[in-house]
Design a protein around this motif. Structure first.
Motif, PDB file in Angstrom:
ATOM      1  N   GLU A 129       0.904  -1.267  -0.093  1.00 58.17           N
ATOM      2  CA  GLU A 129       0.170   0.081  -0.036  1.00 58.17           C
ATOM      3  C   GLU A 129       0.818   1.474   0.077  1.00 58.17           C
ATOM      4  N   THR A 130       2.078   1.367   0.916  1.00 59.06           N
ATOM      5  CA  THR A 130       2.802   2.437   0.749  1.00 59.06           C
ATOM      6  C   THR A 130       3.267   2.986  -0.673  1.00 59.06           C
ATOM      7  N   ARG A 131       3.856   1.507  -1.371  1.00 64.56           N
ATOM      8  CA  ARG A 131       4.397   1.847  -2.518  1.00 64.56           C
ATOM      9  C   ARG A 131       3.148   2.628  -3.559  1.00 64.56           C
ATOM     10  N   LEU A 132       1.960   1.901  -3.382  1.00 68.07           N
ATOM     11  CA  LEU A 132       0.898   2.316  -4.264  1.00 68.07           C
ATOM     12  C   LEU A 132       0.788   3.918  -4.020  1.00 68.07           C
ATOM     13  N   ARG A 133       0.728   4.295  -2.688  1.00 64.11           N
ATOM     14  CA  ARG A 133       0.141   5.664  -2.510  1.00 64.11           C
ATOM     15  C   ARG A 133       1.576   6.390  -2.951  1.00 64.11           C
ATOM     16  N   ILE A 134       2.891   6.141  -2.834  1.00 64.40           N
ATOM     17  CA  ILE A 134       3.769   6.772  -3.504  1.00 64.40           C
ATOM     18  C   ILE A 134       3.647   7.089  -5.035  1.00 64.40           C
ATOM     19  N   VAL A 135       3.310   5.862  -5.536  1.00 61.92           N
ATOM     20  CA  VAL A 135       3.173   5.965  -7.031  1.00 61.92           C
ATOM     21  C   VAL A 135       1.975   6.880  -7.489  1.00 61.92           C
ATOM     22  N   ALA A 136       0.722   6.818  -6.558  1.00 62.89           N
ATOM     23  CA  ALA A 136      -0.376   7.662  -6.929  1.00 62.89           C
ATOM     24  C   ALA A 136      -0.017   8.986  -6.620  1.00 62.89           C
ATOM     25  N   ARG A 137       0.767   9.386  -5.611  1.00 60.71           N
ATOM     26  CA  ARG A 137       1.162  10.564  -5.569  1.00 60.71           C
ATOM     27  C   ARG A 137       2.110  11.286  -6.777  1.00 60.71           C
ATOM     28  N   LEU A 138       3.268  10.337  -7.253  1.00 59.51           N
ATOM     29  CA  LEU A 138       4.013  10.975  -8.376  1.00 59.51           C
ATOM     30  C   LEU A 138       3.276  10.989  -9.626  1.00 59.51           C
ATOM     31  N   ALA A 139       2.020  10.186  -9.862  1.00 56.80           N
ATOM     32  CA  ALA A 139       1.404  10.274 -11.034  1.00 56.80           C
ATOM     33  C   ALA A 139       1.039  11.967 -11.154  1.00 56.80           C
ATOM     34  N   ARG A 140       0.835  12.500 -10.113  1.00 54.41           N
ATOM     35  CA  ARG A 140       0.408  14.071 -10.099  1.00 54.41           C
ATOM     36  C   ARG A 140       1.646  14.917 -10.437  1.00 54.41           C
ATOM     37  N   GLY A 141       2.691  14.307 -10.409  1.00 50.66           N
ATOM     38  CA  GLY A 141       3.850  15.205 -10.723  1.00 50.66           C
ATOM     39  C   GLY A 141       4.992  14.697  -9.688  1.00 50.66           C
ATOM     40  N   GLU A 142       6.142  15.247 -10.173  1.00 53.00           N
ATOM     41  CA  GLU A 142       7.414  14.859  -9.280  1.00 53.00           C
ATOM     42  C   GLU A 142       7.379  15.360  -7.873  1.00 53.00           C
ATOM     43  N   ALA A 143       8.268  14.701  -7.265  1.00 55.74           N
ATOM     44  CA  ALA A 143       8.213  15.100  -5.750  1.00 55.74           C
ATOM     45  C   ALA A 143       9.584  14.691  -5.144  1.00 55.74           C
ATOM     46  N   ARG A 144       9.799  15.636  -4.086  1.00 52.67           N
ATOM     47  CA  ARG A 144      11.103  15.076  -3.160  1.00 52.67           C
ATOM     48  C   ARG A 144      10.610  14.294  -2.188  1.00 52.67           C
ATOM     49  N   VAL A 145      11.607  13.664  -1.541  1.00 49.06           N
ATOM     50  CA  VAL A 145      11.343  12.809  -0.355  1.00 49.06           C
ATOM     51  C   VAL A 145      10.577  13.647   0.614  1.00 49.06           C
ATOM     52  N   VAL A 146      11.133  14.838   0.937  1.00 47.39           N
ATOM     53  CA  VAL A 146      10.595  15.548   1.982  1.00 47.39           C
ATOM     54  C   VAL A 146       8.870  15.876   1.775  1.00 47.39           C
ATOM     55  N   ASP A 147       8.637  16.003   0.327  1.00 46.05           N
ATOM     56  CA  ASP A 147       7.222  16.510  -0.080  1.00 46.05           C
ATOM     57  C   ASP A 147       6.306  14.972   0.422  1.00 46.05           C
ATOM     58  N   LEU A 148       6.887  13.708   0.049  1.00 50.52           N
ATOM     59  CA  LEU A 148       6.215  12.479   0.193  1.00 50.52           C
ATOM     60  C   LEU A 148       6.012  12.220   1.671  1.00 50.52           C
ATOM     61  N   THR A 149       7.129  12.691   2.382  1.00 49.22           N
ATOM     62  CA  THR A 149       6.869  12.104   3.817  1.00 49.22           C
ATOM     63  C   THR A 149       6.031  13.273   4.335  1.00 49.22           C
ATOM     64  N   ALA A 150       5.841  14.267   4.057  1.00 52.21           N
ATOM     65  CA  ALA A 150       4.720  15.386   4.421  1.00 52.21           C
ATOM     66  C   ALA A 150       3.260  15.093   4.170  1.00 52.21           C
ATOM     67  N   GLU A 151       3.341  14.565   2.675  1.00 51.14           N
ATOM     68  CA  GLU A 151       1.946  14.336   2.241  1.00 51.14           C
ATOM     69  C   GLU A 151       1.366  13.125   2.659  1.00 51.14           C
ATOM     70  N   LEU A 152       2.157  12.128   2.873  1.00 49.99           N
ATOM     71  CA  LEU A 152       1.919  10.820   2.955  1.00 49.99           C
ATOM     72  C   LEU A 152       1.721  10.342   4.435  1.00 49.99           C
ATOM     73  N   GLY A 153       2.512  11.417   5.278  1.00 51.33           N
ATOM     74  CA  GLY A 153       2.516  11.142   6.883  1.00 51.33           C
ATOM     75  C   GLY A 153       3.298   9.875   7.226  1.00 51.33           C
ATOM     76  N   LEU A 154       4.449   9.648   6.320  1.00 53.62           N
ATOM     77  CA  LEU A 154       5.540   8.424   6.717  1.00 53.62           C
ATOM     78  C   LEU A 154       6.796   9.126   7.072  1.00 53.62           C
ATOM     79  N   ALA A 155       7.516   8.073   7.660  1.00 52.07           N
ATOM     80  CA  ALA A 155       8.750   8.658   8.224  1.00 52.07           C
ATOM     81  C   ALA A 155       9.651   8.772   6.782  1.00 52.07           C
ATOM     82  N   GLN A 156      10.725   9.382   6.978  1.00 48.48           N
ATOM     83  CA  GLN A 156      11.668   9.629   5.635  1.00 48.48           C
ATOM     84  C   GLN A 156      12.205   8.227   5.287  1.00 48.48           C
ATOM     85  N   SER A 157      12.784   7.612   6.165  1.00 45.54           N
ATOM     86  CA  SER A 157      13.374   6.388   6.081  1.00 45.54           C
ATOM     87  C   SER A 157      12.536   5.172   5.112  1.00 45.54           C
ATOM     88  N   THR A 158      11.211   5.315   5.599  1.00 45.85           N
ATOM     89  CA  THR A 158      10.009   4.411   5.139  1.00 45.85           C
ATOM     90  C   THR A 158       9.965   4.817   3.485  1.00 45.85           C
TER      91      THR A 158
END
Length: 131
Positions: A32-61
């Motif tokens: 599910e986490t990878r699918l959430r990342i893919v869904a977010r990236l489908a809307r455009g590029e993102a940095r790790v910091v953007d993904l952590t904030a938007e998805l509520g996940l740890a940077q390491s994850t």
């Protein structure tokens, strides 16, 4: 190919062990986490910091899952200064996921998580729900 939940690292031994590339692809998307990342990236590029904030996940994850998706050549990044911007490499991936959503809708979402807790899918007859 996919992150092994026991080992916590990407495993490419699947194909070496005789698992078909198609099975390895679906294995890589079976999180599910990878699918959430893919869904977010489908809307455009993102940095790790953007993904952590938007998805509520740890940077390491996020980094671990991005590495897996990169190993599968589904995601790549471009460097800009000290920042890395991640994006999907294969827009066909979104067609695949849209087809999966259509299939789920057509089957009445009959594929659910296995109630035994091992996380594998179980197909139930139409109209039945898992406990």
């Amino acid at each position: 190919m996919a992150i092994d939940s026991d080992a916590g690292s990407c495993v490419s031994a699947d194909i070496a062990a005789g698992i078909s590339p198609a099975a390895a692809l679906f294995h890589s998307l079976a999180d599910e986490t990878r699918l959430r990342i893919v869904a977010r990236l489908a809307r455009g590029e993102a940095r790790v910091v953007d993904l952590t904030a938007e998805l509520g996940l740890a940077q390491s994850t996020v980094s671990k899952h991005l590495a897996c998706l990169r190993d599968c050549d589904l995601v790549d990044y471009r460097a800009e200064g000290r920042q890395s911007f991640y994006s999907l490499t294969r827009p066909e991936l979104m067609d695949l996921l849209a087809s999966a959503e259509q299939l789920l809708a057509a089957t009445g979402h009959a594929v659910t998580l296995c109630p035994t807790g091992h996380g594998g899918p179980v197909v139930l007859p139409a109209g039945e729900a898992s406990a």
